[in-house]
Design a protein around this motif. Structure first.
Motif, short mmCIF file in Angstrom:
data_model
loop_
_atom_site.label_atom_id
_atom_site.label_comp_id
_atom_site.label_asym_id
_atom_site.label_seq_id
_atom_site.Cartn_x
_atom_site.Cartn_y
_atom_site.Cartn_z
N ALA A 66 0.85 -1.20 0.00
CA ALA A 66 0.00 0.00 0.00
C ALA A 66 0.88 1.24 0.00
CB ALA A 66 -0.93 0.01 1.22
N GLU A 67 0.32 2.33 -0.50
CA GLU A 67 1.03 3.60 -0.48
C GLU A 67 0.88 4.24 0.90
OE1 GLU A 67 2.97 4.92 -2.66
OE2 GLU A 67 2.60 3.49 -4.29
N ALA A 68 1.97 4.85 1.38
CA ALA A 68 1.88 5.59 2.64
C ALA A 68 0.83 6.68 2.47
CB ALA A 68 3.23 6.21 2.98
N GLY A 69 -0.04 6.83 3.46
CA GLY A 69 -1.13 7.78 3.37
C GLY A 69 -2.44 7.13 2.96
N GLU A 70 -2.37 5.92 2.44
CA GLU A 70 -3.55 5.17 2.02
C GLU A 70 -4.17 4.47 3.23
OE1 GLU A 70 -4.41 1.25 -0.84
OE2 GLU A 70 -2.50 2.34 -0.98
N SER A 71 -5.49 4.50 3.34
CA SER A 71 -6.15 3.80 4.43
C SER A 71 -6.06 2.30 4.19
CB SER A 71 -7.62 4.22 4.54
OG SER A 71 -7.71 5.56 4.94
N PHE A 72 -5.90 1.55 5.28
CA PHE A 72 -5.76 0.09 5.15
C PHE A 72 -6.43 -0.56 6.34
CE2 PHE A 72 -3.88 -4.03 4.64
CZ PHE A 72 -3.52 -4.10 3.30
N SER A 73 -7.35 -1.47 6.08
CA SER A 73 -8.13 -2.08 7.16
C SER A 73 -7.69 -3.51 7.41
CB SER A 73 -9.62 -2.09 6.79
OG SER A 73 -9.85 -2.98 5.71
N VAL A 74 -8.10 -4.03 8.56
CA VAL A 74 -7.79 -5.42 8.89
C VAL A 74 -8.51 -6.36 7.93
CG1 VAL A 74 -9.64 -5.64 10.61
CG2 VAL A 74 -7.66 -7.14 10.74
N ALA A 75 -9.68 -5.97 7.44
CA ALA A 75 -10.41 -6.81 6.49
C ALA A 75 -9.61 -6.96 5.20
CB ALA A 75 -11.77 -6.19 6.18
N ARG A 76 -9.00 -5.88 4.75
CA ARG A 76 -8.17 -5.94 3.54
C ARG A 76 -6.93 -6.77 3.79
NH1 ARG A 76 -5.51 -0.72 0.49
NH2 ARG A 76 -4.45 -1.86 -1.19
N TYR A 77 -6.34 -6.61 4.97
CA TYR A 77 -5.16 -7.43 5.30
C TYR A 77 -5.52 -8.90 5.26
CZ TYR A 77 -1.61 -9.96 7.77
OH TYR A 77 -0.66 -10.90 8.08
N GLN A 78 -6.62 -9.26 5.89
CA GLN A 78 -7.02 -10.67 5.96
C GLN A 78 -7.19 -11.26 4.56
OE1 GLN A 78 -10.24 -12.18 5.25
NE2 GLN A 78 -9.46 -14.19 5.88
N GLN A 79 -7.79 -10.48 3.68
CA GLN A 79 -8.02 -10.95 2.31
C GLN A 79 -6.71 -11.18 1.57
OE1 GLN A 79 -9.91 -8.05 -0.28
NE2 GLN A 79 -10.90 -9.67 -1.46
N LEU A 80 -5.80 -10.21 1.64
CA LEU A 80 -4.53 -10.32 0.92
C LEU A 80 -3.61 -11.37 1.53
CD1 LEU A 80 -3.72 -6.54 0.24
CD2 LEU A 80 -4.66 -8.23 -1.36
N ALA A 81 -3.52 -11.39 2.86
CA ALA A 81 -2.63 -12.34 3.53
C ALA A 81 -3.13 -13.77 3.35
CB ALA A 81 -2.51 -12.00 5.01
N ASP A 82 -4.45 -13.95 3.34
CA ASP A 82 -5.02 -15.28 3.13
C ASP A 82 -4.68 -15.79 1.73
OD1 ASP A 82 -6.82 -17.47 4.09
OD2 ASP A 82 -7.97 -16.85 2.34
N ALA A 83 -4.71 -14.89 0.76
CA ALA A 83 -4.34 -15.29 -0.61
C ALA A 83 -2.87 -15.72 -0.66
CB ALA A 83 -4.59 -14.13 -1.58
N CYS A 84 -2.01 -15.02 0.08
CA CYS A 84 -0.59 -15.41 0.17
C CYS A 84 -0.45 -16.78 0.80
CB CYS A 84 0.19 -14.38 0.98
SG CYS A 84 0.31 -12.74 0.23
N ALA A 85 -1.16 -17.00 1.90
CA ALA A 85 -1.08 -18.28 2.61
C ALA A 85 -1.53 -19.43 1.71
CB ALA A 85 -1.92 -18.23 3.89
N GLN A 86 -2.62 -19.22 0.99
CA GLN A 86 -3.13 -20.28 0.11
C GLN A 86 -2.15 -20.59 -1.02
OE1 GLN A 86 -5.96 -22.25 0.40
NE2 GLN A 86 -5.90 -21.36 2.45
N ASP A 87 -1.49 -19.55 -1.52
CA ASP A 87 -0.49 -19.75 -2.59
C ASP A 87 0.70 -20.56 -2.07
OD1 ASP A 87 0.91 -19.19 -5.16
OD2 ASP A 87 2.19 -17.99 -3.87
N ILE A 88 1.18 -20.21 -0.89
CA ILE A 88 2.32 -20.93 -0.30
C ILE A 88 1.96 -22.38 -0.02
CG2 ILE A 88 3.88 -21.03 1.70
CD1 ILE A 88 3.54 -17.93 1.86
#
Length: 313
Positions: A66-88
């Motif tokens: 994410a760009e500094a200054g951009e809002s980032f929520s735990v829901a977005r983190y969960q979605q992106l991190a889960d995709a990483c976990a599934q790929d690994i």
């Protein structure tokens, strides 16, 4: 059968990064960051983001998404991190999740979002101040704008619940009803092998934190903060990052650098205390003490033993 994650948690400056890299090298796997500020591009020194050397050739995920200054929520983190976990996992490896943001780690493991990060008080304080200056109706109107259903249920005089609902929305990006719906998952999505890392005494932890701040300044924290400030990027979620906002009075000519550095060290120590409070609530974390670099090989050995005891090799 549930899929497995190896999780390395602990307060800032506890040695999580070094341990996670050593384990990832040993297990031939990859690391997913669970740090709410290391995900921002350009915020490297102040967030203690490991550099290429410290990553030891291990692939890291959830840095610079994410760009500094951009809002980032735990829901977005969960979605992106889960995709990483599934790929690994799909490539036959067990992901290692490493970080000090307990809320993010919990969200990934459970497959759902939670009711807000208790270590983060900025949102609460913002609306409490608004209530004092503008009245409870103004705060209630903020809730009505983002979550009208919650606003209908919660009377404006119930300020604590109004602010709680606003915290949920600002930290997760979803309404209170949607959060409750998602949290009806009966059991966690992942089986988590959880290792907690911390020095044996609070004094040693605080010494490490103070030294880390000194090292950050030596590495160019002032220059990094100035650059972000000039680009107008110390806003949104990133503005909550400890390591930057404490230096702003110095750039504004309102305080000496020495005073700001001391404020930064105190804020970092306070944050570590809140991190421990959050993590200590989890009975599934197996805690290990790490006091000096001489103990590192033994730390890796003990961590490996814990991992193998859960059937992960």
């Amino acid at each position: 059968m549930k899929q497995t994650l190896i999780c390395i948690a602990g307060p800032t400056a506890s040695g999580k990064t070094a341990l996670s890299v050593a384990l990832a090298q040993q297990l031939h796997t990859e690391i997913i960051s669970a740090d709410s500020m290391q995900l921002y591009r350009g915020m490297d020194i102040g967030t203690a983001k490991p550099d290429v050397r410290e990553r030891g050739g291990v692939v890291h995920h959830m840095f610079d998404v994410a760009e500094a200054g951009e809002s980032f929520s735990v829901a977005r983190y969960q979605q992106l991190a889960d995709a990483c976990a599934q790929d690994i996992l799909a490539r036959g490896m067990v992901p290692i999740v490493c970080g000090g943001t307990g809320l993010y780690m919990d969200a990934l493991i459970d497959g759902s979002t939670f009711s807000g990060d208790e270590t983060n008080t900025q949102i609460r304080e913002k609306y409490q101040q608004m209530a004092e200056e503008q009245g409870v109706h103004a705060v209630h109107e903020c809730l009505r704008a983002v979550d009208p259903e919650a606003a209908e249920r919660i009377h404006e005089n119930n300020l604590k619940r109004v602010i709680r609902a606003l915290e949920v929305f600002e930290q997760t990006g979803i309404t209170l009803d949607e959060l409750n719906r998602r949290n009806k998952r009966r059991e966690p999505k992942y089986e988590a092998v959880m290792i907690g890392l911390c020095p044996s005494t609070r004094e040693l932890l605080y010494e490490r934190i103070n030294r880390r701040v000194d090292v950050m300044l030596e590495q160019g924290l002032l220059e990094e903060t100035r650059s972000l400030l000039e680009q107008g990027k110390i806003t949104g979620t990133a503005a909550q990052a400890i390591g930057y906002k404490e230096l702003l009075p110095y750039f504004a000519g309102e305080a000496t650098l020495e005073a700001c550095v001391e404020t930064l060290k105190q804020a970092s120590r306070n944050y570590a205390k809140r991190q421990l409070t959050w993590l200590k609530r989890n009975p599934n974390i197996e805690w290990l003490n790490y006091d000096s670099s001489e103990e590192f090989e033994e730390l890796v050995r003990r961590s490996t033993k814990i991992i193998r005891s859960h059937g992960v090799v």
